[in-house]
Enzyme design. Structure first.
Site, PDB file in Angstrom:
ATOM      1  N   ASP A 121      48.495  53.808  67.295  1.00  0.00           N
ATOM      2  CA  ASP A 121      48.603  55.257  67.051  1.00  0.00           C
ATOM      3  C   ASP A 121      49.197  55.962  68.265  1.00  0.00           C
ATOM      4  O   ASP A 121      49.935  56.933  68.126  1.00  0.00           O
ATOM      5  CB  ASP A 121      47.226  55.888  66.825  1.00  0.00           C
ATOM      6  CG  ASP A 121      46.519  55.362  65.600  1.00  0.00           C
ATOM      7  OD1 ASP A 121      46.594  55.993  64.553  1.00  0.00           O
ATOM      8  OD2 ASP A 121      45.876  54.301  65.699  1.00  0.00           O
ATOM      9  N   ASN A 166      39.717  53.753  63.614  1.00  0.00           N
ATOM     10  CA  ASN A 166      39.670  52.767  64.694  1.00  0.00           C
ATOM     11  C   ASN A 166      38.428  52.936  65.562  1.00  0.00           C
ATOM     12  O   ASN A 166      37.888  51.975  66.079  1.00  0.00           O
ATOM     13  CB  ASN A 166      40.914  52.890  65.584  1.00  0.00           C
ATOM     14  CG  ASN A 166      42.138  52.283  64.918  1.00  0.00           C
ATOM     15  OD1 ASN A 166      42.014  51.398  64.070  1.00  0.00           O
ATOM     16  ND2 ASN A 166      43.310  52.751  65.287  1.00  0.00           N
ATOM     17  N   THR A 198      48.401  57.663  60.015  1.00  0.00           N
ATOM     18  CA  THR A 198      48.312  56.333  60.630  1.00  0.00           C
ATOM     19  C   THR A 198      46.853  55.866  60.769  1.00  0.00           C
ATOM     20  O   THR A 198      46.567  54.964  61.556  1.00  0.00           O
ATOM     21  CB  THR A 198      49.011  56.310  62.007  1.00  0.00           C
ATOM     22  OG1 THR A 198      48.383  57.254  62.873  1.00  0.00           O
ATOM     23  CG2 THR A 198      50.483  56.637  61.889  1.00  0.00           C
ATOM     24  N   HIS A 230      51.933  48.507  64.104  1.00  0.00           N
ATOM     25  CA  HIS A 230      51.737  48.983  62.729  1.00  0.00           C
ATOM     26  C   HIS A 230      52.108  50.461  62.575  1.00  0.00           C
ATOM     27  O   HIS A 230      52.984  50.835  61.801  1.00  0.00           O
ATOM     28  CB  HIS A 230      50.270  48.827  62.314  1.00  0.00           C
ATOM     29  CG  HIS A 230      49.720  47.444  62.427  1.00  0.00           C
ATOM     30  ND1 HIS A 230      50.003  46.458  61.520  1.00  0.00           N
ATOM     31  CD2 HIS A 230      48.879  46.884  63.336  1.00  0.00           C
ATOM     32  CE1 HIS A 230      49.365  45.348  61.852  1.00  0.00           C
ATOM     33  NE2 HIS A 230      48.674  45.575  62.959  1.00  0.00           N
ATOM     34  N   ASP A 231      51.388  51.313  63.298  1.00  0.00           N
ATOM     35  CA  ASP A 231      51.496  52.756  63.068  1.00  0.00           C
ATOM     36  C   ASP A 231      52.867  53.357  63.381  1.00  0.00           C
ATOM     37  O   ASP A 231      53.318  54.257  62.648  1.00  0.00           O
ATOM     38  CB  ASP A 231      50.412  53.495  63.870  1.00  0.00           C
ATOM     39  CG  ASP A 231      49.020  53.210  63.340  1.00  0.00           C
ATOM     40  OD1 ASP A 231      48.909  52.750  62.191  1.00  0.00           O
ATOM     41  OD2 ASP A 231      48.051  53.449  64.078  1.00  0.00           O
ATOM     42  N   PHE A 273      43.077  47.279  56.796  1.00  0.00           N
ATOM     43  CA  PHE A 273      42.001  48.100  57.378  1.00  0.00           C
ATOM     44  C   PHE A 273      42.006  49.560  56.901  1.00  0.00           C
ATOM     45  O   PHE A 273      40.985  50.068  56.403  1.00  0.00           O
ATOM     46  CB  PHE A 273      42.076  48.039  58.913  1.00  0.00           C
ATOM     47  CG  PHE A 273      41.051  48.896  59.608  1.00  0.00           C
ATOM     48  CD1 PHE A 273      39.741  48.462  59.762  1.00  0.00           C
ATOM     49  CD2 PHE A 273      41.401  50.150  60.105  1.00  0.00           C
ATOM     50  CE1 PHE A 273      38.791  49.256  60.393  1.00  0.00           C
ATOM     51  CE2 PHE A 273      40.450  50.956  60.740  1.00  0.00           C
ATOM     52  CZ  PHE A 273      39.147  50.511  60.880  1.00  0.00           C
ATOM     53  N   ASN A 274      43.125  50.290  57.083  1.00  0.00           N
ATOM     54  CA  ASN A 274      43.135  51.730  56.788  1.00  0.00           C
ATOM     55  C   ASN A 274      42.742  52.038  55.341  1.00  0.00           C
ATOM     56  O   ASN A 274      42.038  53.015  55.079  1.00  0.00           O
ATOM     57  CB  ASN A 274      44.529  52.330  57.044  1.00  0.00           C
ATOM     58  CG  ASN A 274      44.797  52.549  58.519  1.00  0.00           C
ATOM     59  OD1 ASN A 274      43.889  52.508  59.341  1.00  0.00           O
ATOM     60  ND2 ASN A 274      46.066  52.773  58.856  1.00  0.00           N
ATOM     61  N   ASP A 288      44.264  58.089  64.138  1.00  0.00           N
ATOM     62  CA  ASP A 288      42.954  57.683  64.670  1.00  0.00           C
ATOM     63  C   ASP A 288      43.144  56.849  65.945  1.00  0.00           C
ATOM     64  O   ASP A 288      42.818  55.673  65.976  1.00  0.00           O
ATOM     65  CB  ASP A 288      42.138  56.911  63.609  1.00  0.00           C
ATOM     66  CG  ASP A 288      42.812  55.610  63.180  1.00  0.00           C
ATOM     67  OD1 ASP A 288      44.046  55.471  63.366  1.00  0.00           O
ATOM     68  OD2 ASP A 288      42.117  54.714  62.675  1.00  0.00           O
TER      69      ASP A 288
HETATM   70 CA   LIG Z   1      45.802  53.908  63.266  1.00  0.00          CA
END
Ligand SMILES: [Ca+2]
Length: 316
Positions: free
Chosen positions: A15, A39, A124, A244-245, A165-166, A10
């Site tokens: 990402d 996102n 992701t 993160h991703d 979040f995800n 996303d």
């Molecule tokens: Ca992401």
């Protein structure tokens, strides 16, 4: 061994790095990209993925849009972190290919059906598309080598005190994935908050000088502005940007970067204070099946080198 991969994302600043890492790696044969709502709104994440492929000059890789919203809930987006476009901070090229009308679900199914070897799914964003695929194509589950995903946490959250979040955006989807029986590798906040790049790294990326690196440096400068500093940090503390991703991609490229433990993980799907949290049974209290390889730590120097190598790749 080169792994066949579909990336469900996303984009999203982190990402973007994850996607470029997958393209640049010799260990990954990137078969397709599917986009999730997270996102930003689904039409924006889809367009952003197409723009990133235009930037990388890899518009031959098919991109398919996934579900417009989570399975059972209204969409929550992270425009406070990623901006109005989802990729604020840089000018990205306009895609030159026409949009595919095939859905993410159909594209994943088509690829898995035709593939003679197993395919790794990297996710992701929220797990909506992956859950829909698992529910609609149970016969193809065995063709999935691994689902490597960014999401959740053993300790704490970033959307609520307990939820990342995800997973919070689509907890029901995450629950389906967690119970799928497919091998899973989880890159939650425990490890991704340690996957940091600092101002000096952004400067180094900019100085690599190719179009991709310069664009990524612009994106990282924007992402830097929206990075949150932990409440306990004092004046001396320097918090980097959280990549993160890219962790979920880096693991597929080189698992030795990460420390992981096989554990039982469940998702809280009821509307409690802990909604969307991943309950990681780190002491094996429940004595249930160990369904997820949970990552807690990484070799930051190796991760950083992989990031820089990714940027240098686009010199070619
Ligand atoms: Ca992401």
């Amino acid at each position: 061994m080169v792994r066949k991969v579909i990336l469900d994302c996303d984009p999203g600043h982190d990402d973007a790095m994850a996607l470029l890492m997958a393209i640049a790696s010799e260990e990954i044969d990137l078969l397709a990209i599917t986009t999730s709502a997270g996102n930003q709104l689904p039409q924006k994440t889809f367009e952003n993925a197409r723009k990133l492929l235009a930037l990388a000059k890899r518009e031959d890789i098919p991109v398919a849009a996934g579900a417009a919203k989570p399975l059972r809930r209204e969409l929550i987006i992270a425009d406070d972190v990623h901006g109005e476009s989802g990729l604020d901070g840089a000018d990205l090229p306009i895609p030159t290919t026409s949009k595919l009308s095939i859905s993410a679900n159909d594209l994943i199914a088509e690829i898995l059906k035709e593939s003679t070897e197993k395919v790794t799914l990297i996710a992701t964003g929220p797990l909506t598309n992956i859950a829909i695929f698992i529910l609609s194509h149970p016969e193809l589950k065995e063709k999935i080598e691994l689902i490597s995903f960014m999401g959740g946490a053993c300790f704490g959250g970033n959307m609520t005190p307990e939820a990342e979040f995800n997973i919070y955006v689509d907890p029901e989807a995450a629950d389906i994935v967690m119970q799928s029986g497919v091998p899973l590798a989880m890159f939650g906040l425990d490890v991704t908050l340690k996957a940091q790049l600092f101002d000096t790294d952004i400067k180094e990326i900019r100085e690599i000088g190719n179009d991709v690196a310069k664009t990524m440096a612009d994106l990282l400068d924007f992402f830097n502005l929206t990075t949150t500093v932990p409440f306990w940090a004092d004046n001396q503390h320097v918090e980097g940007i959280h990549m993160h991703d890219p962790c979920a991609v880096a693991f597929v490229i080189d698992p030795t970067i990460f420390t992981t433990y096989l554990m039982h993980v469940e998702v809280e799907t009821s509307n409690t204070l802990a909604l969307g949290s991943t309950v990681v049974d780190y002491d094996n209290v429940f004595k249930k099946d160990k369904n997820v390889a949970v990552s807690f730590d990484l070799d930051l120097q190796k991760f950083r080198k992989l990031t820089m190598d990714t940027m240098k790749f686009f010199d070619n």
